[in-house]
Scaffold this active site. Structure first.
Site, PDB file in Angstrom:
ATOM      1  N   HIS A  61       0.836  -1.207   0.000  1.00  0.00           N
ATOM      2  CA  HIS A  61       0.000   0.000   0.000  1.00  0.00           C
ATOM      3  C   HIS A  61       0.873   1.262   0.000  1.00  0.00           C
ATOM      4  O   HIS A  61       0.659   2.178  -0.802  1.00  0.00           O
ATOM      5  CB  HIS A  61      -0.913  -0.025   1.235  1.00  0.00           C
ATOM      6  CG  HIS A  61      -1.771   1.190   1.395  1.00  0.00           C
ATOM      7  ND1 HIS A  61      -3.130   1.169   1.196  1.00  0.00           N
ATOM      8  CD2 HIS A  61      -1.468   2.469   1.761  1.00  0.00           C
ATOM      9  CE1 HIS A  61      -3.632   2.378   1.413  1.00  0.00           C
ATOM     10  NE2 HIS A  61      -2.648   3.182   1.771  1.00  0.00           N
ATOM     11  N   GLU A  62       1.847   1.287   0.892  1.00  0.00           N
ATOM     12  CA  GLU A  62       2.725   2.458   0.963  1.00  0.00           C
ATOM     13  C   GLU A  62       3.645   2.547  -0.243  1.00  0.00           C
ATOM     14  O   GLU A  62       3.941   3.637  -0.743  1.00  0.00           O
ATOM     15  CB  GLU A  62       3.541   2.425   2.261  1.00  0.00           C
ATOM     16  CG  GLU A  62       2.709   2.563   3.528  1.00  0.00           C
ATOM     17  CD  GLU A  62       1.845   3.810   3.526  1.00  0.00           C
ATOM     18  OE1 GLU A  62       2.301   4.853   3.007  1.00  0.00           O
ATOM     19  OE2 GLU A  62       0.702   3.754   4.018  1.00  0.00           O
ATOM     20  N   HIS A  65       1.891   4.254  -3.070  1.00  0.00           N
ATOM     21  CA  HIS A  65       1.941   5.716  -2.958  1.00  0.00           C
ATOM     22  C   HIS A  65       3.266   6.249  -3.493  1.00  0.00           C
ATOM     23  O   HIS A  65       3.302   7.189  -4.305  1.00  0.00           O
ATOM     24  CB  HIS A  65       1.796   6.149  -1.496  1.00  0.00           C
ATOM     25  CG  HIS A  65       0.429   6.011  -0.931  1.00  0.00           C
ATOM     26  ND1 HIS A  65      -0.706   6.471  -1.569  1.00  0.00           N
ATOM     27  CD2 HIS A  65      -0.004   5.474   0.244  1.00  0.00           C
ATOM     28  CE1 HIS A  65      -1.767   6.228  -0.830  1.00  0.00           C
ATOM     29  NE2 HIS A  65      -1.370   5.615   0.280  1.00  0.00           N
TER      30      HIS A  65
END
Length: 255
Positions: A61-62, A65
């Protein structure tokens, strides 16, 4: 009424399996609080699903980004060593505990410098969306794998089938919850960055100026249960869409 073809019905049962698994999880939690004996396979599969989320999905998820920010011109995450799926770089102890207890949580956010974007508002919104999209894709992958396992269910012992259903039910549900929760348009969640793309500079400044108060209000609403119903509805819609997509190739090709 016409009958549903056996193969199509087999894969349309994915939703029922997931609902059953989630219901079992709820019953297990109630049993723990009521002192009733619990099924250890169910508990172990829940713990395994949480560990997979914490050590694999949250870092992705990170990373999503950071990867999207880099594609849009900002290399801050890469320069600081955060463009990685190494869980040690992303795990937030409190956020990990929140996932274990409540089914949603967070990791250490990757650094992003909007000054490096050509269009700061738009590019920040796209960067923010990358995280929840990664959770939706992770849930979709889980649903597809569950369908693949269904192909061999005749040769798999029922105890293993039960464990697999619990694991994927929990895994898919947490990913959906993370995606929906992060899209709430309130700071510091990803949805606030998306909303900011549609606000004037003055409105955006006031919006983030009150970030701490908004965040406290958000947790109060969650604690009091006022967001339970809308979040549940959104999660149901997203989960149904994911299951439909996961079933589609199996139904089309009649595997």
């Amino acid at each position: 009424m016409g009958t549903i073809p056996a193969k199509k019905q087999k894969y349309s049962n994915t939703a029922a399996v997931l609902r059953k698994a989630v219901k079992m999880l709820y019953q297990v939690i109630r049993s723990i609080f009521n002192g009733v004996p619990i099924n250890m396979i169910s508990v172990l599969m829940q713990i395994l699903a949480v560990l997979v989320i914490i050590f694999c999905v949250l870092p992705i998820h990170e990373y999503a980004h950071g990867w999207m920010a880099k594609k849009l011109g900002d290399n801050t995450a890469a320069y600081q060593g955060r463009l990685t799926i190494n869980p040690l770089a992303s795990i937030d102890p409190l956020g990990a505990l929140a996932i274990l207890l409540f089914g949603f949580g967070w990791a250490k956010p990757v650094p992003v410098d909007t000054r490096n974007f050509k269009n700061p508002k738009r590019d920040m919104a796209i960067t923010a969306l990358a995280g929840p999209v990664s959770n939706i894709l992770a849930a979709l992958l889980g649903a597809i794998l569950l369908n693949v396992i269904f192909l061999f269910q005749g040769s798999i012992p029922q105890s293993i089938q039960f464990g697999v259903a619990v694991f994927f039910g929990y895994y898919i549900n947490i990913n959906v919850m993370l995606a929906v929760f992060n899209l709430i348009p309130l700071p510091p969640l990803d949805g606030s960055r998306v909303l900011a793309a549609f606000l004037s500079d003055r409105a955006m400044y006031r919006y983030y100026q009150n970030q701490r108060m908004i965040m406290l209000a958000l947790f109060a609403l969650l604690f009091l249960g006022f967001l339970n119903e809308p979040l549940y509805l959104m999660q149901s819609w997203v989960r149904s869409g994911i299951i439909w997509l996961a079933d589609l190739p199996f139904v089309l090709f009649g595997v």
